[in-house]
Design a protein around this motif. Structure first.
Motif: not given
Length: 603
Positions: A390-410
């Motif tokens: 789909g073209g998004r970064l893996v870290v963004d998918h993980l942030a969406d599921r586990f960290y409220g959509g914030d990759p910096l929190t991850l």
């Protein structure tokens, strides 16, 4: 020198008219930037900076009446500058050198004659990498469709160790943060890559070799070979059941490499290669290590007669590294037992079971992962900045599921635990070569809250300050003299700090600060500030006693004007060990700017 006053780096690279072949243009930018970082043929130290309307260029005299011109942009990740387009120019006629062969031929002409064979070898390495990159571009949609069909559309829900293999595939399509030709594998063609490389996520059956029992060395103290291990009878060789044991062989090793290995080991007459394959496997990111499809928690590390990350970085398995890996695991277990806050948060693969026939192509490591990970996302750090279906970064998918959509929190959660663990090890005198491929994030929900753990593997190449380890752990708990490789034990903290910097700081922290900034997730200074803050907090826990581990890390990492940087192309391909002086090609260094100082307010 090529640079004056250090400035805060930018996160964009100036672009001119792109080359028709995007893959080659991207490869050449990485290659030139790596050669600049490692000061190959004096690209940094012998060049003169020239300001032009489009920015800074470096002028390197190429003879009495000519010079090479390299346009550069501010960078800061391990080197002040990086190459930019329009790549390399010849001053005399303004001709652009825009292919692998043209650029390396021009630089080869400036090298010492005894080193020119290394440039030829690196040129071939670049050609192989370019062919692989073009293949990746061609098959990308097909591979993404295969992963989606098998595991689902969202990689944040690719769970368990089986799902981790799909993350390995995504990581295999992403470039190494330092080594420019990491996607290349020496001597392998398209058919071989499609059949056995992780970026294609293939499945294949293993081959097996029956060897006389007396010829095989098994791990001391191990409970025995895994339950999946076939007997000779299982492989159609019932007459050998009492006299032989079996050893798995990667299909790529079967043929001339295996015959030569058996001849060198004196086992030509006693060895029997089973005709029938046995056990289906999927390659992991390292390619030579495969996971069993029937038991993804069991990985078999199998030697290959190829090379990655440099033509001298062979993918064989030297028997002493198996001993070192098992000892490294015991050492980490001893530390964890004394540091209860890491129990259940820092996980380790079991690497205590192995077998070898005293040859680097006749060996295997049986790596067993911890139980209880079926509902967790297990993802190598190397996959975080990869592009998902789909073209998004893996870290963004993980942030969406586990960290409220914030990759910096991850990233914050990851750095907090990573630095706490690695600085604690440094306090014991230990530095791990735990790069992006050897650490996995383990993410799941625990009583309704996100839980992040770190899973480590491949502990065979540490650096250990033997005196500090004896002082902190004691020889009753662990004797550092048990390691089979004399390079592991060092005098003093400095070599351990260099490994900590080049692996933990650069590859597992700095690379993500620069990468996320490049992708627009946050300003670079904010991301570097996060790295520095979390590292400073971890260092503070070590105390500030003069000569102690905390003082050493503060002086050599947080406050050092420059930091060690891996010189992987120089040691791995361009120069012989005699010319480079590298005792270990993975621990041969140059130096670069300390980007942590920018985060700390120093310019």
């Amino acid at each position: 020198m090529t640079t004056g006053t250090t400035t805060t780096p930018t996160t964009t690279t100036p672009t001119d008219t792109p080359l028709t072949d995007t893959d080659e243009a991207d490869l050449l930018l990485r290659v030139l930037s790596a050669l600049l970082r490692e000061d190959v043929v004096g690209l940094r130290s012998r060049s003169t900076p020239v300001e032009r309307p489009d920015g800074r260029w470096l002028r390197l005299a190429a003879g009495s009446d000519d010079a090479l011109l390299l346009p550069v942009a501010e960078d800061g990740f391990q080197c002040e500058t990086a190459a930019r387009r329009p790549l390399l120019l010849r001053e005399s006629d303004g001709a652009e050198l825009a292919t692998v062969d043209e650029i390396l031929a021009a630089l080869r002409a400036l090298a010492d004659p005894v080193d020119r064979d290394g440039f030829d070898a690196f040129a071939e390495e670049c050609r192989q990498t370019l062919a692989t990159m073009r293949l990746h571009t061609e098959v990308r949609d097909e591979v993404m469709a295969r992963l989606t069909a098998r595991y689902g559309a969202d990689p944040a829900h690719w769970t368990g160790l089986a799902g981790g293999l799909a993350h390995d595939t995504l990581a295999a399509h992403h470039d190494h943060p330092v080594y420019p030709t990491a996607r290349g594998r020496s001597g392998l063609g398209e058919d071989q890559l499609r059949a056995w490389a992780p970026e294609f996520h293939p499945r294949f059956a293993l081959r097996w070799l029956a060897l006389p029992r007396h010829a095989l060395t098994l791990a001391e103290g191990a409970t025995g070979l895994p339950g999946h291990w076939p007997t000779p009878a299982d492989l159609g060789l019932p007459a050998l059941d009492r006299t032989h044991l079996t050893l798995p062989v990667h299909p790529l090793t079967v043929g001339a490499p295996l015959r030569e290995a058996l001849r060198e080991a004196g086992l030509e007459d006693g060895a029997h290669l089973a005709e029938q394959p046995y056990l289906e496997a999927i390659p992991t990111l390292s390619m030579r290590t495969v996971a069993l499809t029937a038991d993804p928690a069991l990985h078999l590390k199998l030697p290959l007669a190829t090379a990655t990350l440099g033509l001298r970085n062979r993918r064989t398995i030297k028997p002493h590294t198996l001993v070192n890996g098992a000892l490294g695991q015991r050492l980490l277990e001893a530390v964890t037992a004394r540091e209860p806050r890491f129990q259940g948060r820092i996980l380790h693969a079991d690497e205590s079971t192995y077998a070898h026939a005293s040859h680097e192509l006749l060996a295997t490591l049986c790596r067993r992962y911890p139980a209880g990970l079926d509902d967790a996302v297990v993802i190598p750090l190397a996959a975080l900045l990869s592009e998902a279906p789909g073209g998004r970064l893996v870290v963004d998918h993980l942030a969406d599921r586990f960290y409220g959509g914030d990759p910096l929190t991850l990233l914050d959660a990851c750095l907090t635990l990573l630095f706490d663990w690695q600085t604690t090890l440094f306090g014991y005198g230990i530095g791990l070569e735990s790069h992006q491929q050897n650490i996995s994030l383990v993410l799941d929900q625990d009583r309704g809250a996100t839980r992040l753990r770190l899973l480590f593997k491949d502990n065979d190449g540490p650096r250990i300050n033997a005196a500090r380890l004896r002082d902190t752990l004691g020889t009753d708990a662990f004797d550092p003299g048990a390691f089979a490789d004399p390079r592991i034990l060092v005098d003093g903290d400095e070599p351990v700090a260099d490994l900590f910097t080049t692996i933990t700081v650069h590859l597992c922290a700095g690379a993500y600060a620069f990468g996320l900034a490049r992708h627009g997730r946050a300003p670079l200074e904010r991301l570097l500030g996060l790295v520095r803050d979390r590292l400073a907090e971890a260092v503070e826990r070590l105390g500030g006693a003069p000569g102690g581990p905390g003082a050493t890390l503060r002086a050599r990492v947080l406050d050092a004007p420059r930091l060690p940087v891996k010189a992987m192309v120089t040691a791995g391909s361009l120069l012989s060990k005699e010319r480079s002086g590298a005792a270990d090609i993975n621990k041969h260094y140059t130096h670069g700017p300390n980007y942590l100082l920018w985060a700390g307010g120093s310019r």
